[in-house]
Structures are given as structure tokens and as C-alpha cells.
Design a protein around this motif. Structure first.
Motif, PDB file in Angstrom:
ATOM      1  N   VAL A  39       7.769  39.842  22.193  1.00  0.00           N
ATOM      2  CA  VAL A  39       7.954  38.643  23.001  1.00  0.00           C
ATOM      3  C   VAL A  39       6.931  38.625  24.124  1.00  0.00           C
ATOM      4  CG1 VAL A  39       9.584  37.374  24.466  1.00  0.00           C
ATOM      5  CG2 VAL A  39      10.405  38.554  22.424  1.00  0.00           C
ATOM      6  N   SER A  40       6.346  37.444  24.334  1.00  0.00           N
ATOM      7  CA  SER A  40       5.341  37.262  25.372  1.00  0.00           C
ATOM      8  C   SER A  40       5.556  35.905  26.045  1.00  0.00           C
ATOM      9  CB  SER A  40       3.943  37.324  24.754  1.00  0.00           C
ATOM     10  OG  SER A  40       2.950  37.166  25.743  1.00  0.00           O
ATOM     11  N   ALA A  41       5.015  35.771  27.243  1.00  0.00           N
ATOM     12  CA  ALA A  41       5.110  34.515  27.989  1.00  0.00           C
ATOM     13  C   ALA A  41       4.232  33.444  27.346  1.00  0.00           C
ATOM     14  CB  ALA A  41       4.666  34.742  29.428  1.00  0.00           C
ATOM     15  N   VAL A  42       4.681  32.204  27.438  1.00  0.00           N
ATOM     16  CA  VAL A  42       3.871  31.044  27.068  1.00  0.00           C
ATOM     17  C   VAL A  42       3.570  30.320  28.372  1.00  0.00           C
ATOM     18  CG1 VAL A  42       3.769  28.873  25.786  1.00  0.00           C
ATOM     19  CG2 VAL A  42       4.970  30.836  24.809  1.00  0.00           C
ATOM     20  N   VAL A  43       2.289  30.114  28.642  1.00  0.00           N
ATOM     21  CA  VAL A  43       1.860  29.451  29.870  1.00  0.00           C
ATOM     22  C   VAL A  43       0.932  28.298  29.522  1.00  0.00           C
ATOM     23  CG1 VAL A  43       2.070  31.597  31.207  1.00  0.00           C
ATOM     24  CG2 VAL A  43      -0.140  30.974  30.222  1.00  0.00           C
ATOM     25  N   ALA A  44       0.707  27.416  30.490  1.00  0.00           N
ATOM     26  CA  ALA A  44      -0.295  26.373  30.294  1.00  0.00           C
ATOM     27  C   ALA A  44      -1.652  27.054  30.173  1.00  0.00           C
ATOM     28  CB  ALA A  44      -0.281  25.404  31.469  1.00  0.00           C
ATOM     29  N   LYS A  45      -2.444  26.649  29.206  1.00  0.00           N
ATOM     30  CA  LYS A  45      -3.735  27.303  28.973  1.00  0.00           C
ATOM     31  C   LYS A  45      -4.635  27.216  30.202  1.00  0.00           C
ATOM     32  CE  LYS A  45      -7.149  28.017  25.408  1.00  0.00           C
ATOM     33  NZ  LYS A  45      -7.562  27.688  24.052  1.00  0.00           N
ATOM     34  N   VAL A  46      -4.526  26.141  30.962  1.00  0.00           N
ATOM     35  CA  VAL A  46      -5.354  26.003  32.163  1.00  0.00           C
ATOM     36  C   VAL A  46      -4.960  27.010  33.241  1.00  0.00           C
ATOM     37  CG1 VAL A  46      -5.885  23.563  31.766  1.00  0.00           C
ATOM     38  CG2 VAL A  46      -3.902  24.179  33.148  1.00  0.00           C
ATOM     39  N   ASP A  47      -3.760  27.568  33.151  1.00  0.00           N
ATOM     40  CA  ASP A  47      -3.294  28.550  34.136  1.00  0.00           C
ATOM     41  C   ASP A  47      -3.490  29.988  33.675  1.00  0.00           C
ATOM     42  OD1 ASP A  47      -2.497  26.515  35.802  1.00  0.00           O
ATOM     43  OD2 ASP A  47      -0.389  26.581  35.176  1.00  0.00           O
ATOM     44  N   PHE A 146      -0.634  38.296  23.049  1.00  0.00           N
ATOM     45  CA  PHE A 146       0.007  39.521  22.588  1.00  0.00           C
ATOM     46  C   PHE A 146      -1.072  40.610  22.580  1.00  0.00           C
ATOM     47  CE2 PHE A 146       2.238  35.910  20.883  1.00  0.00           C
ATOM     48  CZ  PHE A 146       3.578  36.223  21.119  1.00  0.00           C
ATOM     49  N   ASP A 147      -0.939  41.560  23.478  1.00  0.00           N
ATOM     50  CA  ASP A 147      -2.000  42.545  23.682  1.00  0.00           C
ATOM     51  C   ASP A 147      -1.632  43.930  23.162  1.00  0.00           C
ATOM     52  OD1 ASP A 147      -3.328  40.515  25.016  1.00  0.00           O
ATOM     53  OD2 ASP A 147      -2.692  41.181  26.998  1.00  0.00           O
ATOM     54  N   ASN A 148      -2.671  44.728  22.920  1.00  0.00           N
ATOM     55  CA  ASN A 148      -2.541  46.130  22.506  1.00  0.00           C
ATOM     56  C   ASN A 148      -1.700  46.301  21.255  1.00  0.00           C
ATOM     57  OD1 ASN A 148      -4.150  47.175  24.640  1.00  0.00           O
ATOM     58  ND2 ASN A 148      -2.433  46.853  26.014  1.00  0.00           N
ATOM     59  N   LEU A 149      -1.983  45.507  20.249  1.00  0.00           N
ATOM     60  CA  LEU A 149      -1.280  45.605  18.964  1.00  0.00           C
ATOM     61  C   LEU A 149      -1.987  46.625  18.068  1.00  0.00           C
ATOM     62  CD1 LEU A 149      -0.907  41.766  18.366  1.00  0.00           C
ATOM     63  CD2 LEU A 149       0.787  43.302  19.363  1.00  0.00           C
TER      64      LEU A 149
END
Length: 150
Positions: A39-47, A146-149
Motif C-alpha cells: 500500500v502506498s499514498a496516492v497524491v496529485a502528480k503536481v504535488d 512503490f519503491d524498493n521492490l
């Protein structure tokens, strides 16, 4: 003295590069996936450049299978599944891996299907690797990293 300055400059550059993607995009989450994924956060791409200070829009769960298929489920802030019909039918993802010391990025498509966005990821050329997912909701681009997979 020159060696010390060169070593200091090199150390500084490497430290910036090492932290470039580790912080992620959006606040840190401790939620567990409903389908066994991450699970990861979803943010506005501009942010996205705000890192952990970006405002949480939704949450996403990335589920990977051994054959390279990926599913991305979208949830509200309370981990209740969202109807993906409110999103554009197509999304994209990029897989980034370090190959011989340089980041190599490959993109792949995602398509809305039933309860998730699905696609076939290319085989990572290095490990660990990162997957950034971009989808649109009401014309607004959203990003989940999603990092470090491995």
C-alpha cells in the motif's frame, strides 16, 4: 587537499542520488493490502515533489504476480475500495531500476478492469526497482509510488 575536496563532492552527490526516490511521494502509510500487496499514498502528480508533505488523495495497493501481471487497487483514506469507473479507463506505470549504476526506466500501460487497474510489467533489469503509477480522476493526474521492490 584536492583529494579531500573531490571525495567530499563525490560523497555529497552520491548522497543526493541515493535519497532521490527513497522518501516516496505522499505521507508514509502503515496500512496492509486487502489482496496481499503493498500500500502506498496516492497524491496529485503536481504535488509529487513535496515528498512526504504531499496531501494524501487516495491510497493504492500494488499486487504483483509471478508472471509479471500487476493489479492496482484504489482506496479512500479509510481503505474502502473506490469504484474505478470514476477514473479514466487507462493509466500508465513506469518501472525504474539501476542498471550498471544508471537508472533505466521502462513504461507500461494499465487498463481499468473490474475493481483494479491491470497491466503486464516488463521484467526488471535490476533490483531493487521502483514502480510509479499514474492515473487520472476527473481530469486530474494522480501518482502513487512503490519503491524498493524486488
Amino acid at each position: 587537499m584536492k583529494q579531500f575536496l573531490a571525495l567530499s563532492a563525490m560523497t555529497l552527490l552520491v548522497s543526493f542520488n541515493a535519497a532521490a526516490h527513497d522518501e516516496g511521494h505522499g505521507p508514509k502509510l502503515a496500512d496492509t493490502g486487502k489482496y496481499g500487496g503493498l500500500v502506498s499514498a496516492v497524491v496529485a502528480k503536481v504535488d509529487a515533489s513535496k515528498g512526504t508533505k504531499a496531501t494524501l488523495v487516495h491510497k493504492a495497493e500494488l499486487v504483483r504476480s509471478a508472471d509479471g501481471n500487476v493489479s492496482v487497487y484504489i482506496y479512500d483514506q479509510d481503505m474502502k475500495p473506490l469504484d474505478i469507473k470514476s477514473f479514466d479507463a487507462k493509466g500508465s506505470a513506469s518501472l525504474a531500476a539501476k542498471v550498471k549504476g544508471k537508472w533505466k526506466t521502462t513504461t507500461f500501460d494499465l487498463a481499468a478492469k473490474d475493481k483494479s487497474f491491470e497491466g503486464k510489467m516488463p521484467k526488471p533489469e535490476g533490483k531493487p526497482y521502483n514502480i510509479d503509477v499514474t492515473i487520472k480522476e476527473n481530469g486530474k493526474e494522480l501518482l502513487s509510488a512503490f519503491d524498493n521492490l524486488d
